[in-house]
Design a protein around this motif. Structure first.
Motif, PDB file in Angstrom:
ATOM      1  N   THR A 137       0.904  -1.280  -0.033  1.00  0.00           N
ATOM      2  CA  THR A 137       0.017  -0.016   0.125  1.00  0.00           C
ATOM      3  C   THR A 137       0.877   1.387   0.044  1.00  0.00           C
ATOM      4  N   VAL A 138       1.786   1.123   0.936  1.00  0.00           N
ATOM      5  CA  VAL A 138       2.685   2.378   0.721  1.00  0.00           C
ATOM      6  C   VAL A 138       3.635   2.739  -0.301  1.00  0.00           C
ATOM      7  N   LEU A 139       3.833   1.496  -1.245  1.00  0.00           N
ATOM      8  CA  LEU A 139       4.749   1.594  -2.359  1.00  0.00           C
ATOM      9  C   LEU A 139       3.814   1.790  -3.607  1.00  0.00           C
ATOM     10  N   LYS A 140       2.564   1.550  -3.478  1.00  0.00           N
ATOM     11  CA  LYS A 140       1.591   1.643  -4.675  1.00  0.00           C
ATOM     12  C   LYS A 140       1.900   3.201  -5.179  1.00  0.00           C
ATOM     13  N   GLY A 141       2.068   3.425  -6.554  1.00  0.00           N
ATOM     14  CA  GLY A 141       1.977   4.743  -7.080  1.00  0.00           C
ATOM     15  C   GLY A 141       3.190   5.524  -6.819  1.00  0.00           C
ATOM     16  N   SER A 142       4.319   4.875  -5.947  1.00  0.00           N
ATOM     17  CA  SER A 142       5.486   5.625  -5.728  1.00  0.00           C
ATOM     18  C   SER A 142       6.674   5.114  -6.997  1.00  0.00           C
ATOM     19  N   VAL A 143       7.291   6.121  -7.220  1.00  0.00           N
ATOM     20  CA  VAL A 143       8.315   5.937  -8.208  1.00  0.00           C
ATOM     21  C   VAL A 143       9.691   5.445  -7.771  1.00  0.00           C
ATOM     22  N   TYR A 144       9.688   5.866  -6.220  1.00  0.00           N
ATOM     23  CA  TYR A 144      11.239   5.477  -5.582  1.00  0.00           C
ATOM     24  C   TYR A 144      10.533   5.001  -4.165  1.00  0.00           C
ATOM     25  N   VAL A 145      11.499   4.231  -3.277  1.00  0.00           N
ATOM     26  CA  VAL A 145      11.229   3.710  -2.079  1.00  0.00           C
ATOM     27  C   VAL A 145      12.609   3.677  -1.464  1.00  0.00           C
ATOM     28  N   CYS A 146      12.648   4.000  -0.077  1.00  0.00           N
ATOM     29  CA  CYS A 146      13.775   3.990   0.653  1.00  0.00           C
ATOM     30  C   CYS A 146      13.417   2.713   1.574  1.00  0.00           C
ATOM     31  N   LEU A 171      10.578   0.729   5.842  1.00  0.00           N
ATOM     32  CA  LEU A 171      10.460   1.145   4.505  1.00  0.00           C
ATOM     33  C   LEU A 171       9.575   2.470   4.423  1.00  0.00           C
ATOM     34  N   LYS A 172      10.237   3.410   3.493  1.00  0.00           N
ATOM     35  CA  LYS A 172       9.573   4.701   3.368  1.00  0.00           C
ATOM     36  C   LYS A 172       9.374   5.296   1.994  1.00  0.00           C
ATOM     37  N   THR A 173       8.137   5.620   1.662  1.00  0.00           N
ATOM     38  CA  THR A 173       7.960   6.458   0.416  1.00  0.00           C
ATOM     39  C   THR A 173       7.467   7.866   0.589  1.00  0.00           C
ATOM     40  N   ARG A 174       6.957   8.472  -0.342  1.00  0.00           N
ATOM     41  CA  ARG A 174       6.529   9.833   0.049  1.00  0.00           C
ATOM     42  C   ARG A 174       5.125   9.791   0.484  1.00  0.00           C
ATOM     43  N   LYS A 175       4.650   8.488   0.475  1.00  0.00           N
ATOM     44  CA  LYS A 175       3.354   8.319   1.136  1.00  0.00           C
ATOM     45  C   LYS A 175       3.237   7.954   2.488  1.00  0.00           C
ATOM     46  N   GLY A 176       4.238   7.576   2.833  1.00  0.00           N
ATOM     47  CA  GLY A 176       4.390   7.069   4.404  1.00  0.00           C
ATOM     48  C   GLY A 176       5.412   5.823   4.576  1.00  0.00           C
ATOM     49  N   ARG A 180       9.576  -0.690  11.830  1.00  0.00           N
ATOM     50  CA  ARG A 180       9.961  -0.445  13.420  1.00  0.00           C
ATOM     51  C   ARG A 180      10.338   1.067  13.291  1.00  0.00           C
ATOM     52  N   GLU A 181       9.795   1.536  14.439  1.00  0.00           N
ATOM     53  CA  GLU A 181      10.099   3.165  14.731  1.00  0.00           C
ATOM     54  C   GLU A 181      10.351   4.020  13.708  1.00  0.00           C
ATOM     55  N   CYS A 182       9.124   4.277  12.781  1.00  0.00           N
ATOM     56  CA  CYS A 182       9.049   5.123  11.732  1.00  0.00           C
ATOM     57  C   CYS A 182       8.951   6.671  12.285  1.00  0.00           C
ATOM     58  N   ILE A 183       8.708   6.825  13.540  1.00  0.00           N
ATOM     59  CA  ILE A 183       8.664   8.428  13.728  1.00  0.00           C
ATOM     60  C   ILE A 183       9.734   8.635  14.898  1.00  0.00           C
ATOM     61  N   PHE A 184      10.363   9.617  14.703  1.00  0.00           N
ATOM     62  CA  PHE A 184      11.440  10.128  15.597  1.00  0.00           C
ATOM     63  C   PHE A 184      10.674  11.038  16.571  1.00  0.00           C
ATOM     64  N   THR A 185      10.315  10.678  17.770  1.00  0.00           N
ATOM     65  CA  THR A 185       9.591  11.303  18.773  1.00  0.00           C
ATOM     66  C   THR A 185      10.575  12.211  19.623  1.00  0.00           C
ATOM     67  N   ALA A 186       9.965  13.228  20.315  1.00  0.00           N
ATOM     68  CA  ALA A 186      10.592  13.900  21.439  1.00  0.00           C
ATOM     69  C   ALA A 186      11.227  12.921  22.530  1.00  0.00           C
ATOM     70  N   LYS A 187      10.073  11.927  22.788  1.00  0.00           N
ATOM     71  CA  LYS A 187      10.318  11.038  23.834  1.00  0.00           C
ATOM     72  C   LYS A 187      11.604  10.345  23.547  1.00  0.00           C
ATOM     73  N   MET A 188      11.691   9.777  22.322  1.00  0.00           N
ATOM     74  CA  MET A 188      12.948   8.879  21.968  1.00  0.00           C
ATOM     75  C   MET A 188      14.257   9.640  22.032  1.00  0.00           C
ATOM     76  N   HIS A 189      14.030  11.073  21.418  1.00  0.00           N
ATOM     77  CA  HIS A 189      15.135  11.611  21.519  1.00  0.00           C
ATOM     78  C   HIS A 189      15.680  12.034  22.813  1.00  0.00           C
ATOM     79  N   ARG A 190      14.702  12.368  23.886  1.00  0.00           N
ATOM     80  CA  ARG A 190      14.898  12.796  25.250  1.00  0.00           C
ATOM     81  C   ARG A 190      15.792  11.484  25.923  1.00  0.00           C
ATOM     82  N   GLU A 191      15.079  10.270  25.808  1.00  0.00           N
ATOM     83  CA  GLU A 191      15.342   8.943  26.578  1.00  0.00           C
ATOM     84  C   GLU A 191      16.309   8.310  26.047  1.00  0.00           C
TER      85      GLU A 191
END
Length: 198
Positions: A137-146, A171-176, A180-191
């Motif tokens: 679903t994240v890949l659909k319609g995307s030209v590139y994926v990281c 795995l990340k595209t422009r869609k999403g 594991r741990e896709c979002i760098f949260t303030a809590k992660m940064h702090r702890e």
């Protein structure tokens, strides 16, 4: 009159493409300056500094390839979406508690090399297939994926083709993003990595 309109349109296109190229160059320069080892190649505008920050929180960055697999530092590498495939590799062996298991496998090719990303452990086959559905679903319609992963080793077959083996993280595209741990949260940064400067 039409000649002047054509020249105006051409000038606008030229200005837009020049500013887009400059923005792309600045974007990559910022990522590589803040996180010099975290991105292998171009990210096609998909990644952010937060994406690379996640990978430096737990493990010290290393030049690729690492001398030995002594640290599971994660590297980002990007591919054309058409060169990425997914599967649940199931041996058919059943666990008493979870039933038949499947290993998430993401295969990607770039510059004649195959990159095989595998999950750390088998999942119940239903969960494995559900996760692959989310990836598609994240890949659909995307030209590139990281893809982010920890390097394991490389193998060369009898024809001289190289396969690089990785542990899959996200795995990340422009869609999403999925994994594991896709979002760098303030809590992660702090702890986990309070010393990290963004």
């Amino acid at each position: 009159m039409w000649k002047k309109i054509g020249q105006l349109i051409y000038t606008l296109i030229l200005l837009f493409s020049t500013s887009t190229l400059s923005a792309s160059t600045n974007h990559l320069q910022e990522l590589n300056t803040k996180f010099p080892y975290g991105l292998l190649g171009d990210d096609y505008g998909i990644l952010t500094t937060d994406d690379l920050a996640i990978n430096t929180c737990r493990f010290k960055p290393h030049l690729f390839p690492p001398e030995a697999w002594t640290t599971p530092f994660e590297y980002w590498m990007c591919f054309e979406s058409k060169n990425v495939q997914f599967e649940c590799d199931s041996s058919g062996i059943a666990d008493d508690h979870e039933g038949i298991g499947g290993l998430v496998v993401v295969k990607a090719t770039r510059a004649q090399n195959t990159h095989e990303y595998i999950e750390r452990r088998p999942w119940p086959i239903r969960e494995c297939r559900s996760f692959l559905k989310n990836l598609k679903t994240v890949l659909k319609g995307s030209v590139y994926v990281c893809i982010s992963g920890s390097f394991l080793d490389e193998e060369k077959n009898s024809k001289g083709k190289i396969t690089l083996n990785w542990l899959f993280e996200r795995l990340k595209t422009r869609k999403g993003c999925e994994g594991r741990e896709c979002i760098f949260t303030a809590k992660m940064h702090r702890e986990i990595c309070p010393e990290l400067k963004l």
